[in-house]
Design a protein around this motif. Sequence first.
Motif, PDB file in Angstrom:
ATOM      1  N   MET A  81      53.244  39.985  99.592  1.00  0.00           N
ATOM      2  CA  MET A  81      52.636  41.165 100.209  1.00  0.00           C
ATOM      3  C   MET A  81      51.686  41.898  99.270  1.00  0.00           C
ATOM      4  O   MET A  81      50.911  42.736  99.688  1.00  0.00           O
ATOM      5  CB  MET A  81      53.731  42.124 100.706  1.00  0.00           C
ATOM      6  CG  MET A  81      54.541  41.575 101.862  1.00  0.00           C
ATOM      7  SD  MET A  81      53.543  41.363 103.365  1.00  0.00           S
ATOM      8  CE  MET A  81      54.819  40.838 104.527  1.00  0.00           C
ATOM      9  N   GLU A  82      51.790  41.589  97.984  1.00  0.00           N
ATOM     10  CA  GLU A  82      50.932  42.277  97.015  1.00  0.00           C
ATOM     11  C   GLU A  82      49.661  41.500  96.739  1.00  0.00           C
ATOM     12  O   GLU A  82      48.642  42.067  96.371  1.00  0.00           O
ATOM     13  CB  GLU A  82      51.670  42.473  95.677  1.00  0.00           C
ATOM     14  CG  GLU A  82      53.036  43.136  95.783  1.00  0.00           C
ATOM     15  CD  GLU A  82      52.958  44.533  96.394  1.00  0.00           C
ATOM     16  OE1 GLU A  82      51.993  45.257  96.073  1.00  0.00           O
ATOM     17  OE2 GLU A  82      53.847  44.866  97.201  1.00  0.00           O
ATOM     18  N   LYS A  83      49.763  40.169  96.883  1.00  0.00           N
ATOM     19  CA  LYS A  83      48.643  39.326  96.481  1.00  0.00           C
ATOM     20  C   LYS A  83      48.148  38.538  97.686  1.00  0.00           C
ATOM     21  O   LYS A  83      48.761  37.546  98.077  1.00  0.00           O
ATOM     22  CB  LYS A  83      49.135  38.360  95.390  1.00  0.00           C
ATOM     23  CG  LYS A  83      48.272  38.331  94.157  1.00  0.00           C
ATOM     24  CD  LYS A  83      48.978  37.573  93.049  1.00  0.00           C
ATOM     25  CE  LYS A  83      48.207  36.332  92.661  1.00  0.00           C
ATOM     26  NZ  LYS A  83      49.028  35.358  91.956  1.00  0.00           N
ATOM     27  N   TYR A  84      47.077  38.973  98.271  1.00  0.00           N
ATOM     28  CA  TYR A  84      46.549  38.344  99.487  1.00  0.00           C
ATOM     29  C   TYR A  84      46.304  36.849  99.280  1.00  0.00           C
ATOM     30  O   TYR A  84      45.628  36.458  98.335  1.00  0.00           O
ATOM     31  CB  TYR A  84      45.226  39.000  99.905  1.00  0.00           C
ATOM     32  CG  TYR A  84      45.389  40.363 100.541  1.00  0.00           C
ATOM     33  CD1 TYR A  84      46.458  41.178 100.226  1.00  0.00           C
ATOM     34  CD2 TYR A  84      44.459  40.836 101.459  1.00  0.00           C
ATOM     35  CE1 TYR A  84      46.606  42.428 100.809  1.00  0.00           C
ATOM     36  CE2 TYR A  84      44.601  42.088 102.048  1.00  0.00           C
ATOM     37  CZ  TYR A  84      45.674  42.879 101.717  1.00  0.00           C
ATOM     38  OH  TYR A  84      45.812  44.099 102.293  1.00  0.00           O
ATOM     39  N   GLY A  85      46.876  36.050 100.160  1.00  0.00           N
ATOM     40  CA  GLY A  85      46.645  34.610 100.101  1.00  0.00           C
ATOM     41  C   GLY A  85      47.700  33.864  99.320  1.00  0.00           C
ATOM     42  O   GLY A  85      47.762  32.643  99.371  1.00  0.00           O
ATOM     43  N   SER A  86      48.553  34.585  98.588  1.00  0.00           N
ATOM     44  CA  SER A  86      49.613  33.912  97.830  1.00  0.00           C
ATOM     45  C   SER A  86      50.908  33.936  98.617  1.00  0.00           C
ATOM     46  O   SER A  86      51.088  34.752  99.513  1.00  0.00           O
ATOM     47  CB  SER A  86      49.845  34.609  96.495  1.00  0.00           C
ATOM     48  OG  SER A  86      48.717  34.439  95.680  1.00  0.00           O
ATOM     49  N   LEU A  87      51.806  33.033  98.218  1.00  0.00           N
ATOM     50  CA  LEU A  87      53.110  32.954  98.856  1.00  0.00           C
ATOM     51  C   LEU A  87      54.159  33.617  97.973  1.00  0.00           C
ATOM     52  O   LEU A  87      54.033  33.623  96.744  1.00  0.00           O
ATOM     53  CB  LEU A  87      53.492  31.486  99.090  1.00  0.00           C
ATOM     54  CG  LEU A  87      52.559  30.694 100.013  1.00  0.00           C
ATOM     55  CD1 LEU A  87      52.867  29.195  99.927  1.00  0.00           C
ATOM     56  CD2 LEU A  87      52.678  31.178 101.453  1.00  0.00           C
ATOM     57  N   HIS A  88      55.182  34.122  98.607  1.00  0.00           N
ATOM     58  CA  HIS A  88      56.297  34.751  97.906  1.00  0.00           C
ATOM     59  C   HIS A  88      56.960  33.762  96.939  1.00  0.00           C
ATOM     60  O   HIS A  88      57.430  34.121  95.875  1.00  0.00           O
ATOM     61  CB  HIS A  88      57.285  35.259  98.970  1.00  0.00           C
ATOM     62  CG  HIS A  88      58.668  35.463  98.505  1.00  0.00           C
ATOM     63  ND1 HIS A  88      59.035  36.552  97.752  1.00  0.00           N
ATOM     64  CD2 HIS A  88      59.798  34.725  98.679  1.00  0.00           C
ATOM     65  CE1 HIS A  88      60.328  36.467  97.492  1.00  0.00           C
ATOM     66  NE2 HIS A  88      60.813  35.376  98.032  1.00  0.00           N
ATOM     67  N   PHE A  89      56.988  32.489  97.348  1.00  0.00           N
ATOM     68  CA  PHE A  89      57.506  31.421  96.484  1.00  0.00           C
ATOM     69  C   PHE A  89      56.460  30.314  96.457  1.00  0.00           C
ATOM     70  O   PHE A  89      56.111  29.766  97.500  1.00  0.00           O
ATOM     71  CB  PHE A  89      58.835  30.905  97.052  1.00  0.00           C
ATOM     72  CG  PHE A  89      59.355  29.656  96.391  1.00  0.00           C
ATOM     73  CD1 PHE A  89      59.845  29.691  95.096  1.00  0.00           C
ATOM     74  CD2 PHE A  89      59.353  28.438  97.064  1.00  0.00           C
ATOM     75  CE1 PHE A  89      60.327  28.533  94.481  1.00  0.00           C
ATOM     76  CE2 PHE A  89      59.833  27.274  96.465  1.00  0.00           C
ATOM     77  CZ  PHE A  89      60.326  27.337  95.168  1.00  0.00           C
ATOM     78  N   GLU A  90      55.932  30.053  95.268  1.00  0.00           N
ATOM     79  CA  GLU A  90      54.851  29.061  95.177  1.00  0.00           C
ATOM     80  C   GLU A  90      55.119  28.024  94.107  1.00  0.00           C
ATOM     81  O   GLU A  90      54.284  27.162  93.844  1.00  0.00           O
ATOM     82  CB  GLU A  90      53.518  29.758  94.872  1.00  0.00           C
ATOM     83  CG  GLU A  90      52.682  29.900  96.095  1.00  0.00           C
ATOM     84  CD  GLU A  90      51.238  30.308  95.866  1.00  0.00           C
ATOM     85  OE1 GLU A  90      50.736  30.259  94.730  1.00  0.00           O
ATOM     86  OE2 GLU A  90      50.611  30.669  96.860  1.00  0.00           O
ATOM     87  N   ASP A  91      56.283  28.127  93.494  1.00  0.00           N
ATOM     88  CA  ASP A  91      56.587  27.283  92.360  1.00  0.00           C
ATOM     89  C   ASP A  91      57.109  25.917  92.823  1.00  0.00           C
ATOM     90  O   ASP A  91      58.259  25.566  92.613  1.00  0.00           O
ATOM     91  CB  ASP A  91      57.634  28.006  91.489  1.00  0.00           C
ATOM     92  CG  ASP A  91      57.865  27.278  90.190  1.00  0.00           C
ATOM     93  OD1 ASP A  91      56.997  26.469  89.815  1.00  0.00           O
ATOM     94  OD2 ASP A  91      58.921  27.511  89.568  1.00  0.00           O
ATOM     95  N   PHE A  92      56.242  25.178  93.500  1.00  0.00           N
ATOM     96  CA  PHE A  92      56.617  23.835  93.947  1.00  0.00           C
ATOM     97  C   PHE A  92      55.356  22.977  93.973  1.00  0.00           C
ATOM     98  O   PHE A  92      54.237  23.501  94.018  1.00  0.00           O
ATOM     99  CB  PHE A  92      57.274  23.879  95.337  1.00  0.00           C
ATOM    100  CG  PHE A  92      56.399  24.459  96.427  1.00  0.00           C
ATOM    101  CD1 PHE A  92      55.558  23.642  97.162  1.00  0.00           C
ATOM    102  CD2 PHE A  92      56.409  25.818  96.704  1.00  0.00           C
ATOM    103  CE1 PHE A  92      54.753  24.174  98.172  1.00  0.00           C
ATOM    104  CE2 PHE A  92      55.606  26.360  97.709  1.00  0.00           C
ATOM    105  CZ  PHE A  92      54.772  25.531  98.441  1.00  0.00           C
ATOM    106  N   ASP A  93      55.564  21.655  93.939  1.00  0.00           N
ATOM    107  CA  ASP A  93      54.428  20.751  94.027  1.00  0.00           C
ATOM    108  C   ASP A  93      54.171  20.432  95.486  1.00  0.00           C
ATOM    109  O   ASP A  93      55.090  20.428  96.304  1.00  0.00           O
ATOM    110  CB  ASP A  93      54.718  19.442  93.279  1.00  0.00           C
ATOM    111  CG  ASP A  93      54.791  19.673  91.778  1.00  0.00           C
ATOM    112  OD1 ASP A  93      54.106  20.601  91.305  1.00  0.00           O
ATOM    113  OD2 ASP A  93      55.546  18.938  91.112  1.00  0.00           O
ATOM    114  N   ARG A  94      52.943  20.123  95.751  1.00  0.00           N
ATOM    115  CA  ARG A  94      52.514  19.855  97.125  1.00  0.00           C
ATOM    116  C   ARG A  94      53.355  18.747  97.795  1.00  0.00           C
ATOM    117  O   ARG A  94      53.671  18.820  98.963  1.00  0.00           O
ATOM    118  CB  ARG A  94      51.031  19.466  97.046  1.00  0.00           C
ATOM    119  CG  ARG A  94      50.130  19.490  98.257  1.00  0.00           C
ATOM    120  CD  ARG A  94      50.306  20.629  99.157  1.00  0.00           C
ATOM    121  NE  ARG A  94      51.453  20.405  99.990  1.00  0.00           N
ATOM    122  CZ  ARG A  94      51.669  20.969 101.165  1.00  0.00           C
ATOM    123  NH1 ARG A  94      50.801  21.807 101.630  1.00  0.00           N
ATOM    124  NH2 ARG A  94      52.724  20.717 101.853  1.00  0.00           N
TER     125      ARG A  94
END
Length: 267
Positions: A81-94
Amino acid sequence: MNFDFDNHIHTVYSGHSDSAMTVSNIIKRSEEAGLTQVAITEHSFDWHLGPRGNLELIKQELASTSTDINVSVGMEIDPDMEKYGSLHFEDFDRDELFPVLVGFHGYPGASKGWFEKINFTRRDKNRIYSRWLKMVEKLIENPKVDVLAHLGRIIMQNDITNEFSGRILKDFENIALAAKQYNVAFEINETLLDNMPTETLQKSYKNVLSIMLENGVKLSLGSDAHKLDKIGKFNKVLEFIKPFNININNFLTITQGKQNGKEIHTH
Ligand SMILES: [Zn+2]
Ligand SMILES: [Zn+2]
């Protein structure tokens, strides 16, 4: 049309699903329902072991369950909610997760859950709407996002949007154009269709689907099951898509997603 896939299923690790939603029960139920491809997409909430821990747990349980159906592990992730376009959890590989659904479970700029009854002023509503729109547009460009889960649910609550018609459809057209460009699918979510706040929203939501289809956006089918008997059940979906010329090729499936996924998604 008969669907034999379901891209949106929760487990006991969401903290709010039925206690029978274990990985092995989900698979058993999916087999009984005649499904051939299912995705387990737990929330990214900091519940139980948190997103990473729950993911590992689900993968472990899946590895120890034998089945002939194609089971994929994805996740339903909230936006940051703070960073437009980012996910709350992004620490994963595609290639670790498929599909990655992005879903709003809180209001942008107001730390409240979507299910809460809140008396927003008109000004609050306008502010939430414009933040939501900007976030959605940015999230589509995030290469880790595959599907827009229950798109618009958050703005249907507490009277933020009363109807999907008029000027708002221009915004959905822009969303559709971007979704097509970045290969992000629009979810048709059984639970959402079964819980529309008003009839006007329910009817006019067809305009949103219509825009997605006109712009060639892929669809993703999800029961959003939190209970075993909801897995692979699409009564509301079938009713909703009836007026449209939709066939299986409109849908993002797991096999397909794993083949071509986000390869066109270059930056
Ligand atoms: Zn959700
Ligand atoms: Zn969900």
